[in-house]
Design an enzyme around this catalytic site. Structure first.
Site, PDB file in Angstrom:
ATOM      1  N   SER A  10      -9.788   1.504   2.592  1.00  0.00           N
ATOM      2  CA  SER A  10      -9.043   2.393   1.758  1.00  0.00           C
ATOM      3  C   SER A  10      -7.844   1.634   1.032  1.00  0.00           C
ATOM      4  O   SER A  10      -7.296   2.169   0.142  1.00  0.00           O
ATOM      5  CB  SER A  10      -8.399   3.373   2.618  1.00  0.00           C
ATOM      6  OG  SER A  10      -7.358   2.837   3.753  1.00  0.00           O
ATOM      7  N   SER A  56      -9.983  -0.745   6.782  1.00  0.00           N
ATOM      8  CA  SER A  56      -9.521  -0.345   5.533  1.00  0.00           C
ATOM      9  C   SER A  56      -8.699  -1.679   4.923  1.00  0.00           C
ATOM     10  O   SER A  56      -8.284  -1.553   3.809  1.00  0.00           O
ATOM     11  CB  SER A  56      -8.677   0.544   5.549  1.00  0.00           C
ATOM     12  OG  SER A  56      -9.314   2.145   5.540  1.00  0.00           O
ATOM     13  N   LYS A  77       0.894  -1.011   0.027  1.00  0.00           N
ATOM     14  CA  LYS A  77       0.057  -0.079   0.008  1.00  0.00           C
ATOM     15  C   LYS A  77       0.809   1.369   0.232  1.00  0.00           C
ATOM     16  O   LYS A  77       1.786   1.120   0.634  1.00  0.00           O
ATOM     17  CB  LYS A  77      -1.202   0.108   1.247  1.00  0.00           C
ATOM     18  CG  LYS A  77      -1.781   0.881   1.202  1.00  0.00           C
ATOM     19  CD  LYS A  77      -2.885   0.803   2.373  1.00  0.00           C
ATOM     20  CE  LYS A  77      -4.109   1.901   2.566  1.00  0.00           C
ATOM     21  NZ  LYS A  77      -4.795   1.713   3.573  1.00  0.00           N
TER      22      LYS A  77
END
Lengths: 489, 94
Positions: free
Chosen positions: A155, A179, A80
């Site tokens: 997210s 997330s 990420k």
């Protein structure tokens, strides 16, 4: 092994293939880079540096040849874009960090580097991890590989889409309010959020420091166990890291689960839960009963107030953390300004997107003079009540089970103008963040539209081994986690 | 309820520039969010100790010793503007 064979293997299988020299890290890395290149078009990645990845792969192959390899040596992984990577762009999905090349590695990256893993690329995400659909990214929305008109969740949406579409064997993510677990549910993969303090936050761009926790998005619980074994552990550079040795996550996967008790919170099965999701979750619970697990109903009334509590604490911490983006030391600076205050204001207004501004404004408001007690202090007290509810629940059950999300993936654009509707996506995931408990989402089937459904398990503090063990047993008797979206097989 | 002028005041505290159109949009959405937040009042929290950290542990202390090396050049390479080892900002003192 040819590229097709490689793409559909689990990380655990690839690890064995690397160590038995059936494949090499260079071949593996090349296969995934080519697959990303052929433009699966999901917009799952923000940055890919193929040359750098292949250089790491060559070094890993040399290590394997020397007999100096661990289980992840040579494994290509996606990260990420919230984890700082030395010499490689780290944007956090924001314009304000769109030019930021970190001068150091996050501890998580450092640990994977030491294990000999390869950085395949940095995945797309909601800006500063604030979002549940990946639509707040400065670099554009990500498509859900199961239905390209739908969001992948957020997210960690880029990580989830990449793993589901087999663009990477596994990916890292972060989970502040859901997330990791919510996009894992939406994309039909496994997503583990460890206990707060289990994985170092050093070099992980801060959103809400008392809630943020790094974790993984994988094809199975077994794969997650491999990754957690490398990530977990004390880090003196993270003041909230807990000095407690990691468990043997891979070794405990096969442990017997019969006789364990799962708690089913009434509040997770009430109003707002899509009936199709509910049915899939019920079916998974039946599956567990067949495996000898007992189920008891539990009551967690304060959990219903987790969303309001979170929308005080998350923004309050975010408004403080994001004060550092001022255009002085790194990141974006507005091209024109009159004076210092004007420079701050223009830099931040041009650099942040609407959702980030909204959360900074909420956070600033709830912390401002005259409102602190009514909002911030109140939320901290409610947080304790929610944590106590879990403590009480764990007196009568070993794990808590329910849906990960109230619905399956929704259409792109459907909730962008309705922040409250967007926030309510995380209604079942937020309680674990507030309490700091570990949680996992695993695939539990599909709704009538063919969208994946996620089953959530929440464990006691530092009970990641038990969570993975429970998830693994479910994955031994079901094959939901082995399905691949059409067009990506 | 948050008015547009409330939003503008908060935006100034947060060092954000908000135009007329944005302050309207934010005053609507922030008012909705505050209504959501106020649902917390349904629970009596008197005599409850606030919880700031999930494990309720205090911050760790370490020896007061230098542990970092000087990496100023490296850190300043990524700054928008520097001069003679200093960060450059608009003039604040006449």
């Amino acid at each position: 092994m040819g590229p097709e064979a490689v793409i559909n293997k689990s990380l655990a299988e690839l690890s064995r293939a690397l160590q038995s020299k059936e494949t090499s890290s260079v071949d593996l890395t090349r296969a995934f880079l080519e697959r990303m290149d052929t433009g699966q078009g999901l917009n799952a990645f923000i940055t890919v540096d193929g040359d750098r990845a292949l250089e790491q792969a060559r070094a890993a192959d040399a290590r394997i040849a020397r007999g100096d390899a661990g289980s992840l040596t040579g494994m290509p992984l996606a990260h990420k874009d919230i984890f700082c990577t030395k010499g490689l762009l780290t944007t956090c999905g924001s314009k304000i960090l769109s030019n930021f090349v970190a001068p150091y590695n996050a501890t998580l990256i450092e640990r994977f580097n030491q294990a000999g893993a390869v950085i395949l690329g940095k995945t797309n995400m909601d800006e500063f991890a604030m979002g549940s659909s990946n639509e707040t990214s400065y670099f554009g929305a990500v498509e859900n590989p199961w239905d390209r008109a739908c969001v992948p969740g957020g997210s960690s949406g880029g990580s989830a889409a990449a793993v589901a579409a087999r663009l990477a064997p596994a990916a890292t993510g972060t989970d502040t309010g859901g997330s990791i677990r919510q996009p894992a549910a939406f994309c039909g993969i496994t997503g583990l959020k460890p206990s707060y303090g289990r994985v170092s936050r050093y070099g992980m761009v801060a959103f809400a420091s008392s809630l943020d926790q790094g974790g993984v998005l994988t094809r199975s619980a077994e794969d997650a166990a491999y990754l957690l074994s490398v990530m977990a552990g004390f880090d003196p550079r993270d003041s909230t890291s807990i000095d407690r040795p990691a468990d043997d996550y891979v070794g405990s996967l096969e442990q017997d689960i019969s006789g364990l008790t799962i708690g089913l919170p009434r509040q997770f099965f009430g109003e707002g839960l899509d009936p199709e999701v509910g049915r899939r979750v019920e079916a998974a619970i039946e599956e567990y009963k067949r495996l000898g697990v007992k189920a008891v109903d539990i009551d967690m009334p304060n959990c219903s107030l987790a969303v309001p509590c979170y929308y005080v604490l998350g923004p309050a911490e975010a408004s403080s953390n994001l004060a550092r983006y001022d255009g002085v030391r790194y990141g974006y600076r507005a091209p024109e300004y009159a004076d210092l205050i004007d420079m701050y204001k223009k830099t931040r207004s041009q650099g942040f997107g609407a959702e980030v501004k909204r959360r900074i404004l909420i956070g600033t408001y709830v912390l401002s003079a005259g409102y602190y007690d009514a909002y911030y202090l109140k939320a901290l007290k409610l947080r304790r009540l929610i944590a106590q509810e879990f403590e009480q629940a764990f007196q009568i059950c070993d794990l808590i089970v329910g849906p990960t999300t109230p619905t399956t993936a929704f259409k792109l654009g459907a909730k962008v103008d309705d922040p409250i509707a967007m926030y309510l996506n995380d209604i079942y995931t937020i309680p674990a963040n507030l309490s700091g408990l570990p949680g996992i989402s695993i695939p539990a089937g599909f709704d009538n539209a063919g969208h994946p459904v996620g089953l959530q398990l929440i464990g006691r503090y530092f009970d990641e081994a038990r969570l993975l063990n429970m998830a693994h047993h479910y994955q031994r008797v079901t094959d939901w986690h082995k399905h691949t979206p059409a067009g990506f097989a | 309820m948050l008015t547009q002028s409330d939003v503008e005041r908060i935006a100034h505290l947060a060092r954000l520039h908000i135009d007329e159109r944005e302050s309207k949009v934010f005053s609507d959405s922030l008012s909705q969010i505050l209504a959501l937040i106020e649902e917390m009042n349904a629970v009596d929290t008197s005599n409850i100790e606030p919880m700031a950290h999930p494990q309720d542990v205090g911050l760790r202390l370490r020896k007061d010793a230098v542990t970092e090396t000087d990496r100023r050049t490296e850190f300043q390479e990524i700054a928008p503007a520097t001069e003679n080892g200093l960060y450059v900002v608009p003039k604040v003192v006449e």
